[in-house]
Design a protein around this motif. Structure first.
Motif, short mmCIF file in Angstrom:
data_model
loop_
_atom_site.label_atom_id
_atom_site.label_comp_id
_atom_site.label_asym_id
_atom_site.label_seq_id
_atom_site.Cartn_x
_atom_site.Cartn_y
_atom_site.Cartn_z
N ILE A 104 7.47 -7.61 -82.62
CA ILE A 104 6.98 -6.13 -82.55
C ILE A 104 8.14 -5.60 -82.01
CG2 ILE A 104 5.41 -4.56 -81.21
CD1 ILE A 104 3.32 -6.81 -81.68
N ALA A 105 8.79 -6.05 -81.08
CA ALA A 105 10.06 -5.25 -80.30
C ALA A 105 11.04 -5.10 -81.55
CB ALA A 105 10.64 -6.03 -79.21
N GLN A 106 11.35 -6.11 -82.31
CA GLN A 106 12.26 -5.94 -83.38
C GLN A 106 11.88 -4.69 -84.31
OE1 GLN A 106 13.04 -9.79 -85.19
NE2 GLN A 106 14.29 -10.19 -83.46
N LEU A 107 10.43 -4.76 -84.86
CA LEU A 107 9.81 -3.78 -85.67
C LEU A 107 9.88 -2.38 -85.18
CD1 LEU A 107 8.46 -3.47 -88.50
CD2 LEU A 107 6.21 -3.70 -87.24
N VAL A 108 9.78 -2.15 -83.77
CA VAL A 108 9.87 -0.84 -83.02
C VAL A 108 11.31 -0.44 -83.15
CG1 VAL A 108 9.61 0.35 -80.88
CG2 VAL A 108 7.77 -1.20 -81.66
N ASN A 109 12.24 -1.41 -82.86
CA ASN A 109 13.85 -1.06 -82.82
C ASN A 109 13.95 -0.20 -84.43
OD1 ASN A 109 14.37 -1.34 -80.24
ND2 ASN A 109 14.77 -3.64 -80.59
N ALA A 110 13.48 -1.14 -85.45
CA ALA A 110 13.61 -0.65 -86.73
C ALA A 110 13.20 0.49 -87.15
CB ALA A 110 13.23 -2.06 -87.72
N PHE A 111 11.89 0.86 -86.68
CA PHE A 111 11.00 2.18 -87.01
C PHE A 111 10.92 2.61 -85.59
CE2 PHE A 111 10.20 -1.12 -90.35
CZ PHE A 111 10.51 -0.44 -91.40
N PRO A 112 11.88 3.58 -85.02
CA PRO A 112 11.45 3.87 -83.66
C PRO A 112 10.64 5.36 -83.83
CG PRO A 112 13.81 4.57 -84.60
CD PRO A 112 13.02 3.63 -85.59
N SER A 113 10.22 6.04 -84.94
CA SER A 113 9.81 7.15 -84.95
C SER A 113 8.29 7.13 -84.63
CB SER A 113 10.07 8.12 -85.96
OG SER A 113 9.37 9.18 -86.07
N HIS A 114 7.74 8.02 -83.81
CA HIS A 114 6.17 7.94 -83.68
C HIS A 114 5.90 9.38 -84.51
CE1 HIS A 114 6.31 4.75 -80.84
NE2 HIS A 114 7.08 5.46 -80.09
N LYS A 115 6.53 9.80 -85.13
CA LYS A 115 6.16 11.21 -85.85
C LYS A 115 6.14 10.98 -87.33
CE LYS A 115 8.15 14.18 -82.54
NZ LYS A 115 9.07 15.09 -81.97
N LYS A 116 6.57 9.87 -87.89
CA LYS A 116 6.64 9.71 -89.32
C LYS A 116 5.54 8.51 -89.80
CE LYS A 116 11.79 10.65 -89.42
NZ LYS A 116 13.06 10.07 -89.99
N ILE A 117 5.09 8.88 -90.90
CA ILE A 117 3.81 7.82 -91.25
C ILE A 117 4.78 6.57 -91.83
CG2 ILE A 117 3.90 8.92 -93.66
CD1 ILE A 117 0.95 7.56 -91.37
N ASP A 118 5.74 6.64 -92.27
CA ASP A 118 6.54 5.49 -92.83
C ASP A 118 7.06 4.81 -91.63
OD1 ASP A 118 8.24 7.72 -92.83
OD2 ASP A 118 9.77 6.67 -93.88
N HIS A 119 7.17 5.12 -90.47
CA HIS A 119 7.64 4.25 -89.26
C HIS A 119 6.47 3.90 -88.34
CE1 HIS A 119 11.89 5.69 -88.46
NE2 HIS A 119 11.94 5.80 -89.87
N ILE A 120 5.47 4.50 -88.49
CA ILE A 120 4.16 4.30 -87.72
C ILE A 120 3.21 3.16 -88.62
CG2 ILE A 120 1.93 5.15 -86.90
CD1 ILE A 120 3.38 7.83 -86.44
N LEU A 121 3.11 3.31 -89.97
CA LEU A 121 2.40 2.39 -90.40
C LEU A 121 2.50 0.97 -90.37
CD1 LEU A 121 -0.29 2.60 -92.22
CD2 LEU A 121 1.02 2.91 -94.15
N PRO A 122 4.01 0.59 -90.61
CA PRO A 122 4.39 -0.71 -90.48
C PRO A 122 4.01 -1.22 -89.11
CG PRO A 122 6.27 0.45 -91.38
CD PRO A 122 5.01 1.51 -90.97
N LYS A 123 4.13 -0.67 -88.10
CA LYS A 123 3.86 -1.00 -86.79
C LYS A 123 2.29 -1.15 -86.52
CE LYS A 123 6.57 2.35 -85.10
NZ LYS A 123 7.06 3.38 -84.29
N ALA A 124 1.82 -0.22 -87.13
CA ALA A 124 0.33 -0.46 -86.96
C ALA A 124 -0.29 -1.44 -87.72
CB ALA A 124 -0.40 0.97 -87.39
N ILE A 125 0.28 -1.82 -88.92
CA ILE A 125 -0.18 -2.95 -89.64
C ILE A 125 -0.01 -4.17 -89.02
CG2 ILE A 125 0.07 -4.15 -91.83
CD1 ILE A 125 0.47 -1.42 -93.32
#
Length: 82
Positions: free
Chosen positions: A31-52
């Motif tokens: 999860i930490a690596q995923l958050v580093n790869a997709f840091p934004s909390h404002k873009k759906i394409d960054h939030i969706l992978p983390k949520a999934i």
């Protein structure tokens, strides 16, 4: 109901998160690596992978994961994390 003490939490953390062979440690690192790869909390394409991933790893059973991702955007989470 047991009210956890600071020592209970520390012991739990040591037991479940600090052992390399533990799946919790591996999940946390992933999860930490995923958050580093997709840091934004404002873009759906960054939030969706983390949520999934979090939904799958922690078996939260959120069925409307896209709706949840859009809800995260609407909460303005980035400003609350600073």
């Amino acid at each position: 109901m047991i009210i956890p003490t600071k020592q209970n939490i520390t012991d739990f953390y040591k037991q479940y998160y600090l052992t390399d062979s533990n799946s919790f440690q591996l999940m946390y690192k992933a999860i930490a690596q995923l958050v580093n790869a997709f840091p934004s909390h404002k873009k759906i394409d960054h939030i969706l992978p983390k949520a999934i991933v979090i939904n799958q790893l922690y078996s939260t059973n959120i069925m409307a994961i896209s709706r949840m991702a859009n809800h995260i955007i609407s909460t303005n989470l980035s400003s609350k994390l600073k």
